[in-house]
Design an enzyme around this catalytic site. Structure first.
Site, mmCIF file in Angstrom:
data_model
loop_
_atom_site.group_PDB
_atom_site.id
_atom_site.type_symbol
_atom_site.label_atom_id
_atom_site.label_comp_id
_atom_site.label_asym_id
_atom_site.label_seq_id
_atom_site.Cartn_x
_atom_site.Cartn_y
_atom_site.Cartn_z
ATOM 1 C CD GLU A 161 -35.424 -33.179 3.439
ATOM 2 O OE1 GLU A 161 -36.404 -32.949 4.141
ATOM 3 O OE2 GLU A 161 -34.757 -32.295 2.874
ATOM 4 C CB THR A 209 -37.501 -42.514 8.451
ATOM 5 O OG1 THR A 209 -36.892 -41.228 8.330
ATOM 6 C CG2 THR A 209 -38.457 -42.512 9.624
ATOM 7 N NE ARG A 237 -32.508 -34.801 5.596
ATOM 8 C CZ ARG A 237 -32.062 -35.712 4.731
ATOM 9 N NH1 ARG A 237 -32.231 -36.971 4.941
ATOM 10 N NH2 ARG A 237 -31.429 -35.323 3.645
ATOM 11 C CG ASP A 286 -30.276 -45.553 4.069
ATOM 12 O OD1 ASP A 286 -30.721 -45.021 3.030
ATOM 13 O OD2 ASP A 286 -30.259 -44.985 5.182
ATOM 14 C CD GLN A 346 -29.494 -33.893 0.024
ATOM 15 O OE1 GLN A 346 -28.315 -33.574 0.119
ATOM 16 N NE2 GLN A 346 -30.411 -33.544 0.885
#
Ligand code: GDP
Ligand code: MG
Length: 369
Positions: free
Chosen positions: A49, A54, A181, A203, A207
């Protein structure tokens, strides 16, 4: 195989025959040597996050334009936004329980939402219920305690737009797509040309459970682009609600920057979510995360302090290559920040690029080429 790369913006499985390019074949065919000189791979790393995906969405918009997303993919974001909204509301309701905030009159509505299937499209009545819950006192109270319970960063955006998401002719806007998301699992490669270099941005899921897979992608990397959620200073992790997100990001950054694979690799820092950071500062300054902070209360001074904390985590005798403060939802910010990355890398690899361009022009001038 589970790895992917994108050609012309479409995402396809990685071709095992071209994977050799990454291993660096000095003696291979001339095309491979050109690729070795002019193909640059950048690893996007950072905690979950922080905004990595993005940034990639914006890079695709900037460098691939219309190729970046098909009309079907745009439409598919409607269901992603529905799922994001239900999940965010459930998280907030659970947050009330965790913080022992009584739901009172909202109990029945909360139960109704907890029973919804996250994969099913939201109906108008579901949206109205979410709207009521969002405006209620207990849920607002839980939302204001993001330093104690996990709340997704875009939760408020989903709740405030929910009535629009459920209209019959809803087509997600560019902003909706950026705020949606999809948790990244595994690896996604976005490739685009910005001459003289062919850029590949990798990318990776951020987590904790995803990071075990990172090591596989550490070879032949031209740069690390580490993304940080600035607003994480007063938020907790999704994976561990007792851990501050900024502390986690600093620990992860130290691990990465000191990793033996990256001894020579330039490290770029994107300090992201400066828009949310600015809002959070109205409620609490960064001393809640850095008790030693006694500087000015301006946004800039506090961002610079955070920057300094990351700089100090670099190994001895190695500096951060450059840092940008961005809001990844703002295309202009990502464009400028990535231009900085490109300029730096091109400047520091001039010899190699010249060699590649020379080989390319020799190849192009050969008959039958
Ligand atoms: N307001 C705001 N939201 C952001 C920004 N960057 C990312 N987000 C949101 O933060 C959430 C997580 O971002 P994502 O790119 O999926 O993070 P990742 O796990 O690092 O790939 C998404 O809902 C994004 O829309 C930003 O600069 N400002
Ligand atoms: Mg992601």
């Amino acid at each position: 195989m589970g790895t992917f790369c994108s050609r012309n913006g479409g995402i396809v499985e990685e071709d095992p025959t071209t994977a050799n390019i990454d291993r660096g074949l000095e003696e291979g065919p001339v095309e491979d040597r050109i690729k070795k000189s002019l193909h640059f791979k950048i690893l996007l790393l950072g905690a979950g996050e922080s905004g990595k995906s993005t940034v990639v969405k914006q890079l695709r918009n900037i460098y691939l334009g219309e190729l970046a997303i098909s009309p079907e993919e745009i439409r598919s974001y409607a269901s992603v936004l529905h799922t994001n909204t239900i999940q965010a509301m459930k998280v907030l309701i659970r947050g009330c329980e965790r913080l022992k905030i009584p739901l009172g009159e909202m109990q029945t509505l909360a139960k109704y939402i907890m029973d919804l299937d996250e994969q099913e499209p939201l109906l108008e009545e579901d949206a109205a219920t979410i709207g009521k819950l969002w405006k209620s006192v207990p849920l607002q109270k839980a939302y204001s305690q993001k330093s104690r319970v996990y709340v997704p960063d875009s939760a408020a955006y989903y709740f405030e737009n929910i009535l629009r998401f459920v209209t019959a002719d809803f087509l997600p806007s560019e902003e909706d797509i950026l705020m949606a998301r999809i948790r990244t699992t595994g690896m996604f490669m976005t490739a685009f040309d910005s001459p003289p270099v062919h850029w590949r941005v990798v990318d990776l899921g951020g987590q904790r459970s995803e990071r075990k897979k990172w090591i596989r992608f550490f070879d032949d990397v031209e740069a690390i682009l580490f993304v940080v959620n600035l607003a994480g200073y007063n938020q907790v992790l999704f994976e561990d609600q007792s851990k501050n997100r900024m502390v986690e990001a600093l620990e992860l950054f130290e691990e990465i920057s000191k990793h033996h694979c990256f001894r020579e690799t330039p490290v770029f820092l994107f300090l992201n979510k400066k828009d949310i950071f600015e809002q959070c500062l109205n409620e609490q300054d960064i001393s809640c995360c850095f008790p030693e902070y006694d500087g000015e209360k301006t946004t800039m001074a506090q961002m610079e302090f955070i920057h300094e904390q990351f700089r100090r985590k670099m190994p001895d005798k190695k500096e951060l290559t450059c840092t940008n403060y961005i809001a990844a939802c703002c295309r202009k910010d990502v464009r400028y920040a990535f231009e900085d990355v490109k300029e730096n890398l091109i400047k520091h690899n001039q010899k190699r690029i010249r060699k590649g361009l020379k080989k390319q022009s020799q190849l192009n001038s050969q008959p039958n080429s």
